[in-house]
Design a protein around this motif. Structure first.
Motif, PDB file in Angstrom:
ATOM      1  N   ASP A 439      -2.163  -2.786   6.016  1.00 34.94           N
ATOM      2  CA  ASP A 439      -1.778  -1.455   5.983  1.00 34.94           C
ATOM      3  C   ASP A 439      -1.302  -1.018   7.632  1.00 34.94           C
ATOM      4  OD1 ASP A 439      -1.365  -1.724   3.490  1.00 34.94           O
ATOM      5  OD2 ASP A 439      -3.388  -0.805   3.125  1.00 34.94           O
ATOM      6  N   GLU A 442       1.567  -2.528   9.479  1.00 33.14           N
ATOM      7  CA  GLU A 442       3.199  -2.520   8.482  1.00 33.14           C
ATOM      8  C   GLU A 442       4.214  -1.867   9.587  1.00 33.14           C
ATOM      9  OE1 GLU A 442       5.008  -0.898   4.637  1.00 33.14           O
ATOM     10  OE2 GLU A 442       2.911  -0.738   4.924  1.00 33.14           O
ATOM     11  N   MET A 454       7.649  -6.399   5.700  1.00 40.20           N
ATOM     12  CA  MET A 454       6.610  -6.282   4.901  1.00 40.20           C
ATOM     13  C   MET A 454       7.126  -6.479   3.318  1.00 40.20           C
ATOM     14  SD  MET A 454       3.604  -6.178   5.752  1.00 40.20           S
ATOM     15  CE  MET A 454       2.689  -6.020   7.045  1.00 40.20           C
TER      16      MET A 454
END
Length: 589
Positions: A439, A442, A454
């Motif tokens: 995360d 990304e 992604m």
């Protein structure tokens, strides 16, 4: 200086009397042979000493002398391409001094060569105000590494004198006027291994450490300054994976710690690293590597020190503004050393006999990794990424060391023995592994590689997870019982496994894959699946789709040289689209 006498000897543990003036973690010299040790427990005037050499033949009454300094490493020119044991004794110098291939007891050899002259180029001048971390000059240590000579921690003031020239590591290169008086600076500084080196600021781990290994970079990336664990049973490829990362990871410096592994594994490292060419510089990989060879036939206690020795050296290069990759192989052997010393101290054992503080000791090690702004006015950014192998007995990661490690690290590359036996390298299981940095990174991947990096990665991961579910059905009723859509999923997942995840580390081209090439490979594999879904909807047969000739081109795309990737990618995409059009047209006829 505190002196005492030996009261009791129990393996690597020595109990000494008369040590009231000594401190915890002081270095001591034990007996007339002056064996090196470290105080790990104090009770009144009794000190428990962890001896880093063989204690056979020692007896009560022999002298013990405290050196009144904590166990420290020497940091300066000469570290790179050196091979040390767990307490920073240079193995080649010991061999020269003793004329033997075996470690002799009580040998005292300086970690950094005291006779060698280094060319120091001053970058600061007399009258400059300096503070801890400021660079006052440089030394070209190897053809690929420039060592920056920094003002030591605790020194702040005005430079009184400084001069370029040839110096040994102990000669004065600069004099700084401080509030406490004049401070002489040399090319070398010392730092206690159990204390992390200070920094100005810690930064978030939001950029990847690119390794060129597709299963890592695409599915389970590690951040620069991140921490990862590679657990796996014997023969699953922990050491080979670490070798590959040491060679290809986007790091300026590699610190490789063999903390208690079998001698033949470290022998492989010692033989291979000097022979390996650094792909970025064309020089030997050893020109940017520090090796700590603390094999299983060395004293158990030294295994425990080796990890701290290695990470302190890594922090030193991080403070210069370098990206450092630290490989610890393996932390299980280090934990076994903790277990033995804890048992000798008669501490209350935790699970499986490991000390109750195993988790906190592991955390203290891994938390020294990170992406930081170093001390000094310049504000250099350095990264220290730590990758630790774990060797759980029988590959059972429910044991304490694996579980304590998993609670700390953010990346888990679970090695699978069945994949290794199928010659699938890297043998990282895509269903059990994970990365908690995804995360955070990304935005980096989507902005620096492709905007749909992604989403494309997630599509491939979903196909692999669907394949795992469908495999259960296939085992029970066979492939023919699947619907055409599910057969297509199985074929697409097979392509991901064999064409994308499988990597040949011995092939000159396939051993390293750039992020752009990884993206093109992902898109080609998924383009086959998407085209197949549309073709099935148009009435095409699954057998015609599975037997398409372009699939061979997709499978061989991994062997495309980097400079031809974009051109070949467009060509294969066109051929794929044309063949799907032909298959659909035949079915319509």
């Amino acid at each position: 200086m505190s002196t005492g006498t030996i009261l009791k000897v129990a393996g690597p543990l020595v109990i000494a009397n008369g040590m009231r003036d000594a401190n915890m973690y002081d270095v001591v010299r034990v007996s007339s042979q002056r064996l090196i040790g470290e105080i790990i427990e104090m009770h009144g005037d009794q000190a428990s000493i962890q001896v880093y050499e063989e204690t056979q033949g020692l007896g009560p009454g022999e002298p013990v002398e405290s050196m009144e300094v904590p166990l420290s490493v020497e940091l300066g020119p000469g570290l790179i391409s050196s091979i040390y044991d767990g307490i920073q004794r240079p193995l080649n110098k010991i061999m020269e001094a003793t004329n033997s291939n075996l470690l002799s007891r009580g040998v005292e050899v300086a970690a950094l060569d005291r006779d060698k002259k280094w060319e120091f180029a001053a970058t600061a001048k007399a009258g400059d105000e300096v503070e801890p971390g400021d660079v006052i000059g440089t030394v070209q240590e190897t053809p690929v590494v420039v060592q920056k000579i920094m003002v030591p921690y605790g020194v702040k003031g005005k430079i009184k004198s400084i001069a370029s020239g040839s110096y040994t590591v102990t000669e004065t290169v600069a004099v700084v006027e401080t509030e406490k008086g004049e401070e002489k600076l040399s090319l070398m500084q010392r730092w206690p291994v159990r204390r992390g080196r200070p920094y100005a600021k810690k930064l978030p781990p939001d950029m990847p450490l690119v390794t060129g290994q597709r299963v890592i970079d695409t599915f389970f990336p590690i951040a620069k300054g991140g921490v990862a664990a590679i657990p796996g049973p014997f023969g699953s490829g922990k050491t080979v994976t670490q070798h590959q990362l040491a060679k290809w990871a986007e790091a300026d410096i590699v610190v490789y710690i063999g903390c208690g592994e079998r001698g033949n594994e470290m022998t492989d490292v010692l033989n291979e690293f000097p022979e390996l060419k650094d792909p970025r510089t064309g020089e030997s990989l050893m020109q940017r590597t520090v090796l700590i060879a603390n094999t299983s036939d060395m004293p158990v206690a030294a295994r425990e020190a080796s990890i701290y020795t290695g990470i302190t050296m890594a922090e030193y290069f991080r403070d210069m503004g370098y990206s450092v990759a630290l490989m610890a192989d393996s932390t299980s052997r280090w934990a076994e050393a903790l277990r033995e010393m804890s048992g000798r101290l008669e501490e209350m054992p935790g699970e499986e006999g490991y000390p109750a503080y195993l988790g906190s000791r592991l955390a203290q090690f891994y938390e020294r990794a990170g992406r930081v702004i170093s001390l000094g006015k310049e504000g250099r950014e350095g990264q220290l990424s730590a990758i630790g192998a774990v060797s759980p007995p029988g590959g059972d990661i429910s044991e304490p060391v694996s579980q304590a490690t998993l609670r700390i690290v953010k990346v888990f590359w679970g090695l699978d023995a069945s994949l290794a036996y199928q010659r699938h390298f890297p043998a990282i299981n895509w269903l059990t592994s994970y990365s908690l940095y995804l995360d955070d990174m990304e935005n980096w991947f989507n902005s620096h590689v492709k905007e749909d990096w992604m989403p494309t990665r997630q599509k491939l991961m979903s196909l692999l997870q669907d394949e795992a579910s469908l495999n259960e059905i296939v085992k029970m009723v066979g492939m023919d019982a699947l619907s055409p859509q599910d057969r297509l999923k199985m074929e697409a997942a097979r392509s991901i496994r064999e064409d994308f995840l499988h990597q040949n580390s011995f092939d000159e081209i396939d051993t390293y894959t750039s992020l752009n090439k990884q993206y093109c490979m992902m898109k080609l594999v998924y383009a086959f699946y998407e085209g197949g879904v549309k073709a099935l909807a148009s009435g095409a047969s699954i057998n015609a789709i599975v037997g398409m000739e372009t699939r061979e081109r997709i499978g061989r795309f991994k062997y495309t040289p980097e400079q031809q990737v974009d051109e070949e990618y467009e060509k294969v995409l066109r051929e794929l689209a044309q063949e799907f059009a032909d298959v659909t047209a035949r079915e319509e006829e």
